[in-house]
Scaffold this active site. Sequence first.
Site, PDB file in Angstrom:
ATOM      1  N   LEU A  24      18.976  -5.599   6.306  1.00 50.29           N
ATOM      2  CA  LEU A  24      20.017  -5.357   5.299  1.00 50.29           C
ATOM      3  C   LEU A  24      21.373  -5.239   5.990  1.00 50.29           C
ATOM      4  O   LEU A  24      21.491  -4.583   7.024  1.00 50.29           O
ATOM      5  CB  LEU A  24      19.715  -4.072   4.525  1.00 50.29           C
ATOM      6  CG  LEU A  24      18.456  -4.118   3.647  1.00 50.29           C
ATOM      7  CD1 LEU A  24      18.066  -2.714   3.188  1.00 50.29           C
ATOM      8  CD2 LEU A  24      18.647  -5.040   2.445  1.00 50.29           C
ATOM      9  N   ASP A  66      15.911  -0.278  11.965  1.00 50.37           N
ATOM     10  CA  ASP A  66      14.959   0.810  12.205  1.00 50.37           C
ATOM     11  C   ASP A  66      15.568   1.946  13.016  1.00 50.37           C
ATOM     12  O   ASP A  66      14.900   2.570  13.855  1.00 50.37           O
ATOM     13  CB  ASP A  66      13.676   0.265  12.859  1.00 50.37           C
ATOM     14  CG  ASP A  66      12.947  -0.715  11.946  1.00 50.37           C
ATOM     15  OD1 ASP A  66      12.957  -0.494  10.722  1.00 50.37           O
ATOM     16  OD2 ASP A  66      12.403  -1.713  12.441  1.00 50.37           O
ATOM     17  N   HIS A 110       9.365   3.127   8.844  1.00 45.38           N
ATOM     18  CA  HIS A 110       9.153   2.318  10.052  1.00 45.38           C
ATOM     19  C   HIS A 110       7.872   2.800  10.731  1.00 45.38           C
ATOM     20  O   HIS A 110       7.712   4.003  10.959  1.00 45.38           O
ATOM     21  CB  HIS A 110      10.352   2.464  10.993  1.00 45.38           C
ATOM     22  CG  HIS A 110      10.181   1.720  12.282  1.00 45.38           C
ATOM     23  ND1 HIS A 110       9.947   0.363  12.339  1.00 45.38           N
ATOM     24  CD2 HIS A 110      10.189   2.154  13.575  1.00 45.38           C
ATOM     25  CE1 HIS A 110       9.828  -0.003  13.608  1.00 45.38           C
ATOM     26  NE2 HIS A 110       9.969   1.057  14.375  1.00 45.38           N
ATOM     27  N   SER A 123       0.839  -1.209   0.000  1.00 45.94           N
ATOM     28  CA  SER A 123       0.000   0.000   0.000  1.00 45.94           C
ATOM     29  C   SER A 123       0.874   1.259   0.000  1.00 45.94           C
ATOM     30  O   SER A 123       0.489   2.283  -0.579  1.00 45.94           O
ATOM     31  CB  SER A 123      -0.968  -0.005   1.182  1.00 45.94           C
ATOM     32  OG  SER A 123      -0.280   0.030   2.397  1.00 45.94           O
ATOM     33  N   ASN A 124       2.041   1.186   0.610  1.00 46.39           N
ATOM     34  CA  ASN A 124       2.948   2.332   0.560  1.00 46.39           C
ATOM     35  C   ASN A 124       3.577   2.485  -0.821  1.00 46.39           C
ATOM     36  O   ASN A 124       3.773   3.606  -1.300  1.00 46.39           O
ATOM     37  CB  ASN A 124       4.023   2.197   1.644  1.00 46.39           C
ATOM     38  CG  ASN A 124       3.432   2.446   3.015  1.00 46.39           C
ATOM     39  OD1 ASN A 124       3.175   3.584   3.390  1.00 46.39           O
ATOM     40  ND2 ASN A 124       3.178   1.380   3.763  1.00 46.39           N
ATOM     41  N   ASN A 135      14.149   4.055   4.685  1.00 50.13           N
ATOM     42  CA  ASN A 135      13.237   3.023   5.181  1.00 50.13           C
ATOM     43  C   ASN A 135      12.067   3.680   5.892  1.00 50.13           C
ATOM     44  O   ASN A 135      12.220   4.684   6.577  1.00 50.13           O
ATOM     45  CB  ASN A 135      13.991   2.115   6.174  1.00 50.13           C
ATOM     46  CG  ASN A 135      13.092   1.047   6.773  1.00 50.13           C
ATOM     47  OD1 ASN A 135      12.485   0.265   6.054  1.00 50.13           O
ATOM     48  ND2 ASN A 135      12.991   1.012   8.098  1.00 50.13           N
ATOM     49  N   GLU A 188       1.041   6.800   7.214  1.00 51.80           N
ATOM     50  CA  GLU A 188       2.291   6.342   6.580  1.00 51.80           C
ATOM     51  C   GLU A 188       2.318   6.713   5.096  1.00 51.80           C
ATOM     52  O   GLU A 188       3.360   7.111   4.574  1.00 51.80           O
ATOM     53  CB  GLU A 188       2.400   4.817   6.666  1.00 51.80           C
ATOM     54  CG  GLU A 188       2.908   4.283   7.963  1.00 51.80           C
ATOM     55  CD  GLU A 188       3.215   2.798   7.832  1.00 51.80           C
ATOM     56  OE1 GLU A 188       4.340   2.414   8.155  1.00 51.80           O
ATOM     57  OE2 GLU A 188       2.323   2.028   7.396  1.00 51.80           O
ATOM     58  N   MET A 202      10.655  -6.557   4.728  1.00 47.79           N
ATOM     59  CA  MET A 202      10.772  -7.210   6.033  1.00 47.79           C
ATOM     60  C   MET A 202      12.011  -8.115   6.074  1.00 47.79           C
ATOM     61  O   MET A 202      11.911  -9.323   6.287  1.00 47.79           O
ATOM     62  CB  MET A 202       9.503  -8.019   6.327  1.00 47.79           C
ATOM     63  CG  MET A 202       8.227  -7.191   6.277  1.00 47.79           C
ATOM     64  SD  MET A 202       8.255  -5.793   7.394  1.00 47.79           S
ATOM     65  CE  MET A 202       8.038  -6.657   8.932  1.00 47.79           C
TER      66      MET A 202
HETATM   67  C1  GRF Z   1       4.011  -0.762   6.832  1.00 50.03           C
HETATM   68  O1  GRF Z   1       3.303  -0.573   8.025  1.00 50.03           O
HETATM   69  C2  GRF Z   1       5.466  -0.502   7.019  1.00 50.03           C
HETATM   70  O2  GRF Z   1       5.744   0.566   7.863  1.00 50.03           O
HETATM   71  C3  GRF Z   1       5.875  -1.796   7.673  1.00 50.03           C
HETATM   72  O3  GRF Z   1       5.207  -2.783   6.932  1.00 50.03           O
HETATM   73  C4  GRF Z   1       3.998  -2.235   6.442  1.00 50.03           C
HETATM   74  C5  GRF Z   1       3.970  -2.426   4.959  1.00 50.03           C
HETATM   75  O4  GRF Z   1       2.708  -2.161   4.440  1.00 50.03           O
HETATM   76  N1  GRF Z   1       7.293  -1.948   7.759  1.00 50.03           N
HETATM   77  P1  GRF Z   1       2.482  -2.159   2.871  1.00 50.03           P
HETATM   78  O5  GRF Z   1       3.082  -3.431   2.319  1.00 50.03           O
HETATM   79  O6  GRF Z   1       3.135  -0.932   2.309  1.00 50.03           O
HETATM   80  O7  GRF Z   1       0.991  -2.124   2.685  1.00 50.03           O
END
Ligand code: GRF
Length: 211
Positions: free
Chosen positions: A103, A159, A119, A19-20, A117, A188, A100
């Site tokens: 690195l 992080d 977080h 989603s990001n 990154n 986010e 996830m």
């Molecule tokens: C987000 O909450 C990000 O901060 C965390 O994992 C989630 C990823 O969400 N590390 P998406 O895959 O971008 O929907």
Amino acid sequence: MSETVSLARLVVLISGSGSNLQALLDACQDGRLPARVAAVVSNRRDAYGLVRAQQASVPTLYFPLKPYSDQGLPRETYDRDLAALISCFQPDLIVCAGWMQVLTPIFITPFADCLINLHPALPGQFPGTHAIERAFAAYQAGEIEVSGAMVHGVVPEVDAGPVLDFVVVPFDPRDQFHDFAKRLHAHEHTLLVRAVQRWLATRPQRRDFYS
Ligand code: GRF
């Protein structure tokens, strides 16, 4: 005659829903970001973000750790190969957006000034996995009243690293966990686009950016 605008090349690393990534794709598409996503890399085959990338006609790469670990190869070997693959896309900026996997310096060092990154907690809080769950538990235990999210430069410590931008997200007494998580994710998406905008805007001086 139309002016040629040079778009920054983003490579986005994901492991899940993406989603990001979608927030970045949308911002590139509608011009909020003077950039394009040059490639999306996932360490998980079933990451829905790969579908999102394909729908946006962005090249994808599935690059899992397991074949390396199955052969007893060290993480550094995977990270070295990952760095080489990503270099092929000539990124101006590499964005870990729900990547996830830790690195190691062999990956971080060559990209130190162009690797960020996201977080889902405030700077210094809840490093590692399940940060949102742990923040919510801390709220329920009366230990914190707000949480948030941050975007930071990547360093070997998980992080951690110089903070580029962050957002504070207060808890609401009516929140169930999923209400809070949904609100946090929405923040986010805005934060990540803003942080990349900021990073791109300060690119010429980016070595001095983090303070
Ligand atoms: C987000 O909450 C990000 O901060 C965390 O994992 C989630 C990823 O969400 N590390 P998406 O895959 O971008 O929907």
